[in-house]
Design an enzyme around this catalytic site. Structure first.
Site, mmCIF file in Angstrom:
data_model
loop_
_atom_site.group_PDB
_atom_site.id
_atom_site.type_symbol
_atom_site.label_atom_id
_atom_site.label_comp_id
_atom_site.label_asym_id
_atom_site.label_seq_id
_atom_site.Cartn_x
_atom_site.Cartn_y
_atom_site.Cartn_z
ATOM 1 N N CYS A 118 0.844 -1.199 0.000
ATOM 2 C CA CYS A 118 0.000 0.000 0.000
ATOM 3 C C CYS A 118 0.877 1.246 0.000
ATOM 4 O O CYS A 118 1.155 1.843 1.043
ATOM 5 C CB CYS A 118 -0.942 -0.002 1.200
ATOM 6 S SG CYS A 118 -2.159 1.336 1.135
ATOM 7 N N THR B 169 -26.098 3.955 10.431
ATOM 8 C CA THR B 169 -27.163 3.668 9.470
ATOM 9 C C THR B 169 -27.889 4.950 9.120
ATOM 10 O O THR B 169 -27.959 5.886 9.930
ATOM 11 C CB THR B 169 -28.170 2.642 10.029
ATOM 12 O OG1 THR B 169 -29.152 2.351 9.024
ATOM 13 C CG2 THR B 169 -28.868 3.157 11.279
ATOM 14 N N TYR B 170 -28.418 4.975 7.901
ATOM 15 C CA TYR B 170 -29.233 6.099 7.440
ATOM 16 C C TYR B 170 -30.636 5.603 7.093
ATOM 17 O O TYR B 170 -31.416 6.315 6.493
ATOM 18 C CB TYR B 170 -28.575 6.762 6.229
ATOM 19 C CG TYR B 170 -27.146 7.182 6.502
ATOM 20 C CD1 TYR B 170 -26.860 8.385 7.134
ATOM 21 C CD2 TYR B 170 -26.074 6.356 6.156
ATOM 22 C CE1 TYR B 170 -25.554 8.766 7.408
ATOM 23 C CE2 TYR B 170 -24.762 6.720 6.428
ATOM 24 C CZ TYR B 170 -24.512 7.922 7.049
ATOM 25 O OH TYR B 170 -23.201 8.295 7.329
ATOM 26 N N THR C 238 -31.240 -1.924 8.353
ATOM 27 C CA THR C 238 -30.132 -2.669 7.732
ATOM 28 C C THR C 238 -29.261 -3.397 8.750
ATOM 29 O O THR C 238 -28.180 -3.867 8.414
ATOM 30 C CB THR C 238 -29.251 -1.708 6.906
ATOM 31 O OG1 THR C 238 -28.693 -0.710 7.788
ATOM 32 C CG2 THR C 238 -30.039 -1.030 5.813
ATOM 33 N N GLU D 157 -22.854 4.055 0.227
ATOM 34 C CA GLU D 157 -23.213 2.788 0.859
ATOM 35 C C GLU D 157 -22.102 1.752 0.679
ATOM 36 O O GLU D 157 -21.838 0.943 1.571
ATOM 37 C CB GLU D 157 -24.535 2.283 0.275
ATOM 38 C CG GLU D 157 -25.725 3.145 0.677
ATOM 39 C CD GLU D 157 -27.001 2.765 -0.046
ATOM 40 O OE1 GLU D 157 -27.956 2.342 0.627
ATOM 41 O OE2 GLU D 157 -27.051 2.900 -1.287
#
Length: 479
Positions: free
Chosen positions: A124, A373-374, A385, A450
């Site tokens: 990386c 979460t939304y 979710t 998401e």
């Protein structure tokens, strides 16, 4: 088309994969194909979408956060992408700042060098470059940047647990701990070792996020002390696609993305409505089945795609040592049962005792990403979710041999389709192999934010798995 060695690393060096042959033939006929995405914070997410998701007031808040928790005070590409979830970003930056800046067992130049060692395990260069820069700013022991052979023996002694934690954490034992803390001029105290272990796990997992989110290298006019960010030996145009019409680039047999979303929501609804609970024996069987099936989850369909190679190898020992499926091992190691050693009941208190307050920082970060979460999925709103987030987290732990007795692993097979499992396994176990087409191949109706949330869950699940194995070994040593 073979790659010209002299052009490796340039933006126009690529090899054509089999899946793209027909697409290029379409181009010859004047038909539209996706254009390369070569600028902005991410190679996977259009810059416009990141900017649109970050209104002026949120951008100001991000700048304030970075100003509080970084030396540069600037939004780098990693922070911009992670900033799609500002609540999590704050927790992340606070924890990373504590690990790298606040008084602790290790001196700062050790901390950044350990970060370099950890990031280099996955080639990386983005993270290696970042901490080479930090190391240069400190201005101490600059000869260490010539490679591991120039670092003190004490740091080189971390090589073994660095590679084990990065690739096969279940192999770490109390003997590894004992070897590091034994008496002698190069020994580590337990507090120092815990600090080092948390740094290693943090940057292994962060490398997963960098590759999983396609983080682009920073544009830096002064590249004099920079490492080559990505040199490519198999670069396919479909990995740089930036177009809404990606059907030509998706795996054969994929269902329509709209029906894919509806099917997922239907499965979630069915699981939530089921009243009958599986027996302990049945749940144990489902775990073993999921663990065995993870052997079949491979990136075979993507094997002719991008394979990054970087020149950070000077910081890597035993480069051929890599991930090996837990279910394929021949050492008969037992499954790690979370009820015997969990983060909440064991890991948190141990790490907090040996490295003051870091346990609270880590715990906040784990809880933030798990609870984030939304209440929406793609275009659908008011969706719970929780079940999906838990399946993502527990699937990562399953691949690392960690089992939760109270979790029904049948949910994993119901909720995570194959292309998503391929993506999860790649990002978690060998992130340097992640490609744009893998990213595009799952949840095609979902927002980029998401998918970034998925990457945050994978990152934290991986970090927690590494810490559980390491802290359990330290506990065994102490007792």
């Amino acid at each position: 088309m073979n790659v010209n060695p002299e052009s490796i690393g340039s933006s126009n060096s690529y090899q054509i994969c089999n899946n793209c042959q027909k697409v290029l033939r379409k181009k010859e006929k004047g038909m539209r194909i996706p254009r390369p995405l070569t600028s902005g914070p991410s190679a996977f997410i259009p810059e416009k979408e990141i900017l649109e998701a970050t209104p002026v007031d949120m951008h100001t808040n991000l700048l304030l956060l970075v100003g509080d928790y970084s030396s540069s005070g600037q939004l780098n590409h990693l922070t911009q992408v992670m900033g799609l979830h500002p609540q999590y970003l704050e927790s992340f930056l606070r924890c990373q700042f504590y690990l790298l800046r606040i008084d602790g067992p290790l001196p700062q130049h050790y901390r950044h060098y350990i970060a370099i060692m950890a990031a280099a395990r996955h080639q990386c260069s983005f993270l290696v470059n970042m901490h080479v820069h930090e190391f240069l700013q400190i201005g101490m022991c600059l000869e260490w940047l010539n490679g591991l052979d120039f670092a003190p023996q004490r740091l080189r002694n971390l090589n073994e647990i660095n590679k084990i934690l990065a690739h096969r954490p279940w192999l770490i034992t109390k003997e590894h701990i004992q070897k590091l803390v034994k008496t002698g001029e190069n020994s580590w105290s337990l507090a120092e070792l815990v600090h080092a272990v948390v740094l290693l796990a943090h940057f292994h997992a962060l490398a997963s996020f960098v590759f999983g989110s396609g983080i682009n290298p920073e544009v830096d006019a002064d590249a004099s002390n920079r490492f080559q960010d990505v040199a490519v030996n198999n670069f396919c145009v479909c990995d740089l696609a930036n177009d809404n019409n990606l059907e030509d680039f998706l795996l054969p047999g994929m269902v329509d993305s709209v029906s894919e979303l509806e099917a997922l929501m239907e499965r979630m609804k069915r699981l939530q409505e089921e009243e009958e609970e599986a027996s302990q024996e049945e749940m144990a069987t489902r775990f073993e089945k999921e663990k065995e099936e993870s052997l079949l989850v491979t990136s075979g369909a993507f094997e002719d795609e991008i394979v990054p190679v970087s020149n950070v190898s000077r910081f890597v020992s035993d480069p051929t040592f890599g991930y090996q499926d837990f279910a394929r091992r021949e050492d008969n190691l037992p499954t790690f049962r979370a009820q015997d050693f969990s983060w909440d009941d064991h890991g948190f208190s141990l790490v907090n005792r040996l490295y003051s307050d870091i346990g609270h920082m880590l715990d906040e970060k784990f809880r933030t990403v798990s609870n984030l979460t939304y209440y929406n999925m793609a275009t659908h709103e008011d969706i719970d979710t929780t079940m999906l987030r838990r399946a993502l987290f527990n699937y990562v732990h399953c691949m690392f041999g960690i089992k939760y007795d109270d979790y029904d692993y049948g949910e994993v097979n119901q909720l995570l389709e194959r292309s998503l499992k391929v993506y999860i396994k790649t990002v978690t176990c060998y992130p340097e192999r992640t490609t744009r087409r893998m990213y595009d191949s799952y949840w095609r109706q979902f927002r980029h934010s998401e998918k970034v949330h998925v990457n945050l869950l994978l990152m934290e699940a991986r970090m927690q798995a590494e810490l559980l194995y390491a802290l359990r070994a330290i506990t065994h040593y102490m007792t």
